[in-house]
Scaffold this active site. Structure first.
Site, PDB file in Angstrom:
ATOM      1  N   HIS B  70       0.829  -1.203   0.000  1.00 15.78           N
ATOM      2  CA  HIS B  70       0.000   0.000   0.000  1.00 15.78           C
ATOM      3  C   HIS B  70       0.861   1.251   0.000  1.00 15.78           C
ATOM      4  O   HIS B  70       2.049   1.194   0.315  1.00 15.78           O
ATOM      5  CB  HIS B  70      -0.940   0.000   1.207  1.00 15.78           C
ATOM      6  N   GLY B  71       0.243   2.349  -0.360  1.00 11.59           N
ATOM      7  CA  GLY B  71       0.969   3.619  -0.382  1.00 11.59           C
ATOM      8  C   GLY B  71       0.007   4.773  -0.480  1.00 11.59           C
ATOM      9  O   GLY B  71      -1.188   4.590  -0.696  1.00 11.59           O
TER      10      GLY B  71
END
Lengths: 450, 154
Positions: B70-71
């Site tokens: 994720h980011g």
């Protein structure tokens, strides 16, 4: 243990309170009848009115059976003399508070070794140490290390834009696969709770976490508190060039803060400028905001107010916040004002006496408890304990051990490995556990592990 | 502002039933390509960069064959999800040392990270259930995978 305390000022009273609550037999000696009576009324201590540096009074107070002797009057000479007397009575542990006697620098004529006193504590040094430590971190406060630095205990202030706002503890728990830390307490208003799964983190809370040191980058990413270049170009302002201000400046200039120290006495400024290497000394009044702004106060990383005046310190911290200083720390001597920090949005209000009392408490309690930290603004504590081989706690899952309510195990360290405990975790001989405890559970925790 | 269901955030088109990648870098790229196919306005380069940056802080492989890369990305209107499944497993440097089979890629707007965490928690919780993991592994195609998630959240 039998503990004899001489001096019923703030430090003495605080120690009486804590040590008696922890089940020790405490005797308090002070010349002032009124304060002795007050302590006797409110606390579970025995009081003796008289001069703590008199052998006769000390005998009355039962010095022959005392295990620990603590002299914390506001007179250095009385404290030292009382300790020397106590040494004659073979008391094992001697602690004295000293304010004006120089004993740490290499020029010092006296030292604790020469005096045969185990701990000499100067409240100003204690508070300067604490402030310097607090200056380093951004949104985190109350940072303490356990298990040789493997486990960190940190408080975070939750702002409105914090990603943790509105998250339940259960949801946070789900993230533990990626973000290995545990929230052990939430401080909201004046109440500290140990949260359960359905408790929700709210703006304005202070949360306390245990986290393994190596997980910190990921946790900072999660909490959005990472700085682009944490070590470079941090700017600090210190208001007040007393001994405390000077020490804080010396400490944090070593940490590569660009430090400016503001002092109102011109004469004192010259002396400071001679003794400080990198700190820029500025001659100005604390409330002279235009000057501070000219010197670059806006958006500075930390502002530390340590004048002799509590009100000035609190007010200038508020002004600094208005100029978007990230972190503000105030020296506050009046105990009534210490608790204001959170309400006012100051990161910490630190009292020299409480800092000294905290250091003494930590020293007195050493032994099986390896290290211990008092949580600012509440009476909660964090302690690290080693599991002995005779412990009845071995080889049973935690959920079956009836761990006391009001306390929580934040981490278990097996040698070089660590674990965030679950109900299934097992304790082994030589493990170290780091525990957060509310004040009412401290004794139970100590009994649990004894 | 409650948390949205995974099935509401994930479109069936954003599901890859059979990832071809054999290593972590390619897996991230393949998942990103699927994301870009659904959201052509995103920059492939930027997405991969934020994912890699996050991986540097510690693997998002949470064990049990699951990874949730994720980011955060500035300027995207809403949270984006992609699901991927690898039949052979991919070494994702997970804590338990085991390969990852089930992947959720999540890209969140930088401005609303709270929702992002709630979604991460939801995904994490869903995949903790070994029965769900088995159903996802056994599903025959994209639509079938979507149905498994839909049913679990019903």
């Amino acid at each position: 243990m039998r503990i004899l305390i001489v001096g019923s000022g703030q430090v003495g009273y605080f120690l009486c309170d804590r040590l008696s609550c922890e089940g020790h037999e405490v005797t308090l000696v002070d010349r002032d009848e009124e304060t002795v009576e007050r302590a006797q009324d409110r606390l579970n201590v025995m009081g003796i009115v008289g001069n703590g540096a008199s052998a006769e009074i000390l005998e009355q107070a039962g010095i022959k059976d005392a295990d620990i002797f603590i002299a914390v009057t506001n007179m250095d000479e009385v404290n030292i003399l009382a300790c020397l007397l106590a040494r004659e009575y073979q008391v094992k542990v001697l602690v004295a508070r000293t304010k004006n006697i120089e004993y740490t620098s290499h020029k010092a004529v006296l030292s604790k070794e020469k005096l045969g006193i185990d701990l000499l504590i100067n409240p100003e040094d204690a508070v300067a140490e604490e402030l310097s430590k607090l200056a380093c971190d951004s949104k985190a406060f109350d940072v303490a290390e356990f298990a040789e630095g493997q486990i960190l205990f940190q408080g975070y202030r939750i702002e409105h834009d914090s990603p943790l706002c509105d998250l339940t503890l259960a949801e946070l728990g789900e993230l533990r696969g990626m973000y290995r830390f545990v929230v052990v307490a939430i401080n909201r208003g004046n109440v500290t709770i140990i949260p359960r799964g359905d408790d929700v983190i709210q703006a304005g809370d202070r949360i306390y976490i245990f986290a393994p040191q190596q997980e910190l980058p990921a946790i900072n990413y999660l909490l959005k508190s990472e700085q682009k270049n944490p070590k470079a170009n941090r700017r600090a302002f210190i208001l007040g060039g007393s001994r405390i201000g000077q020490q804080v400046a010396q400490n944090i200039e070593k940490l590569n803060f660009h430090t400016k120290l503001i002092e109102k006495s011109e004469e004192r400024c010259y002396r400071l400028a001679e003794q400080l290497h990198k700190t820029v000394v500025i001659n100005a009044e604390g409330l002279d905001v235009p000057t501070l702004v000219d010197e670059g106060l806006a958006d500075a990383d930390v502002f530390i107010a340590v004048t002799e005046n509590d009100q000035t310190n609190i007010l200038t911290c508020l002004l600094a916040r208005q100029h978007r200083v990230r972190r503000t720390l105030a020296l506050v001597s009046q105990p009534e004002l210490v608790g204001l920090a959170a309400e006012l949005g100051i990161d910490a209000c630190i009292s020299p006496r409480l800092a000294a009392a905290g250091a003494i408490l930590k020293f007195v309690r050493r032994g099986e408890i390896i290290s211990l930290t008092a949580v600012e603004g509440s009476n909660s504590e964090v302690l690290e304990l080693e599991i002995g081989k005779d412990s009845g706690l071995l080889k049973k899952p935690l959920k079956d051990l009836h761990f006391p309510r009001g306390a929580i195990i934040g981490a278990i360290v097996h040698g070089s490995k660590y674990e965030i405990p679950t109900g299934e975790s097992l304790l082994e001989e030589g493990d170290r556990v780091v525990i957060f405890t509310l004040p009412e559970a401290l004794q139970k925790v100590e009994r649990f592990f004894s | 502002m409650g948390s949205m269901k995974i099935s509401e955030l994930l479109s069936p088109q954003a599901i890859v039933a059979d990832l071809q990648a054999k290593d972590k870098t390619r897996a991230l790229a393949e998942l990103t390509d699927t994301l870009i196919a659904c959201e052509p306005s995103l920059s492939r380069e930027n997405v991969i960069a934020v994912l890699q940056e996050r991986e540097k802080l510690g693997s998002t492989g949470i064990g049990d064959g699951v990874a949730i890369p994720h980011g955060k990305l500035a300027g995207i209107p809403e949270l984006k999800l992609v699901f991927g499944r690898s039949q052979g497993g991919i070494d994702f440097e997970s804590m338990d040392g085991q390969p990852a089979y089930l992947f959720f890629l999540l890209i969140a707007p930088e401005e609303s990270v709270g929702v992002h965490l709630k979604t991460l928690a939801r995904i994490s919780k869903l995949l903790k259930d070994s029965i769900v993991r088995k159903k996802l592994m056994d599903a025959v195609d994209q639509q079938d995978i979507y149905q498994v998630i839909l049913d679990e959240e019903a």
